[in-house]
Write a protein that holds these residues in place. Structure first.
Motif, PDB file in Angstrom:
ATOM      1  N   LYS A  32       0.846  -1.212   0.000  1.00  0.00           N
ATOM      2  CA  LYS A  32       0.000   0.000   0.000  1.00  0.00           C
ATOM      3  C   LYS A  32       0.876   1.254   0.000  1.00  0.00           C
ATOM      4  N   ASN A  35       2.487   1.746  -3.448  1.00  0.00           N
ATOM      5  CA  ASN A  35       1.552   2.163  -4.493  1.00  0.00           C
ATOM      6  C   ASN A  35       0.863   3.491  -4.196  1.00  0.00           C
ATOM      7  N   ASP A  36       0.515   3.758  -2.944  1.00  0.00           N
ATOM      8  CA  ASP A  36      -0.196   4.990  -2.614  1.00  0.00           C
ATOM      9  C   ASP A  36       0.748   6.165  -2.357  1.00  0.00           C
ATOM     10  N   GLN A  39       3.647   5.974  -5.275  1.00  0.00           N
ATOM     11  CA  GLN A  39       2.980   5.930  -6.580  1.00  0.00           C
ATOM     12  C   GLN A  39       3.755   5.079  -7.591  1.00  0.00           C
ATOM     13  N   ASN A  41       2.732   1.846  -8.378  1.00  0.00           N
ATOM     14  CA  ASN A  41       1.773   0.970  -9.068  1.00  0.00           C
ATOM     15  C   ASN A  41       2.351  -0.419  -9.322  1.00  0.00           C
ATOM     16  N   TRP A  42       2.865  -1.020  -8.273  1.00  0.00           N
ATOM     17  CA  TRP A  42       3.506  -2.320  -8.370  1.00  0.00           C
ATOM     18  C   TRP A  42       2.513  -3.462  -8.199  1.00  0.00           C
TER      19      TRP A  42
END
Length: 166
Positions: A32, A35-36, A39, A41-42
């Motif tokens: 999280k 990705n958050d 950023q 996006n894995w």
């Protein structure tokens, strides 16, 4: 790509999560964050690959529980910096801190405050038997002699040489 203590920029950013949190973290929180916050996006596999790299580099550890793996820092950022600095001195100066400091300060004009701070750092790492001689000499020179800039620089070089010889 920028390097931080032999970590890639992305690895370093991931490790910052662990250095900020003293408690071990589950994989889903790490993913999280990646990705958050970062950023990236894995996919799950990509994040797992990066965590495995960090484990192999000795900076991350896991509790190895099968169903609920938790990850935490193996080394603090300060410990990693010290390890990297020691490795640099070992590889570049044959392990000689004296040669590193001599090379590092040769073309640099240090202020009296900088010299005093370096001396204090060196003093804190000296053997007990050398501390008394060191303090006596330092007190005499810095409290009893008014040094011009040229004489001060000459003395600084001699003083550092004396520290490393004794």
């Amino acid at each position: 790509m920028q390097q931080h203590y032999e970590l890639s920029d992305t690895e370093y950013k991931i490790m910052q999560l662990f250095w900020k949190n003293s408690d071990p973290l589950p994989f889903n929180e790490i993913l999280k964050y990646c990705n958050d916050e970062l950023q990236l996006n894995w996919a799950v596999g990509t994040a797992q690959t990066y965590l495995n790299r960090l484990i192999l580099k000795g900076v991350l550890k896991t509790n190895n529980k099968r169903y609920r793996k938790l990850y935490s820092a193996q080394l603090s950022e300060e410990e990693l910096a010290q390890k990297y600095a020691r490795q640099f001195v070992d590889e570049s100066f044959g392990g000689s801190l004296k040669n590193f400091i001599a090379s590092f300060t040769q073309e640099t004009k240090l202020s009296e405050a900088d010299v005093n701070e370096l001396i204090d750092i060196l003093h804190s790492n000296m053997s007990e038997e050398n501390k008394a001689r060191f303090l006596m000499m330092r007190r005499y020179v810095f409290e009893n002699i008014d040094l011009s800039a040229d004489i001060y620089e000459c003395f600084r070089q001699c003083f550092f040489s004396w520290i490393f010889i004794t």
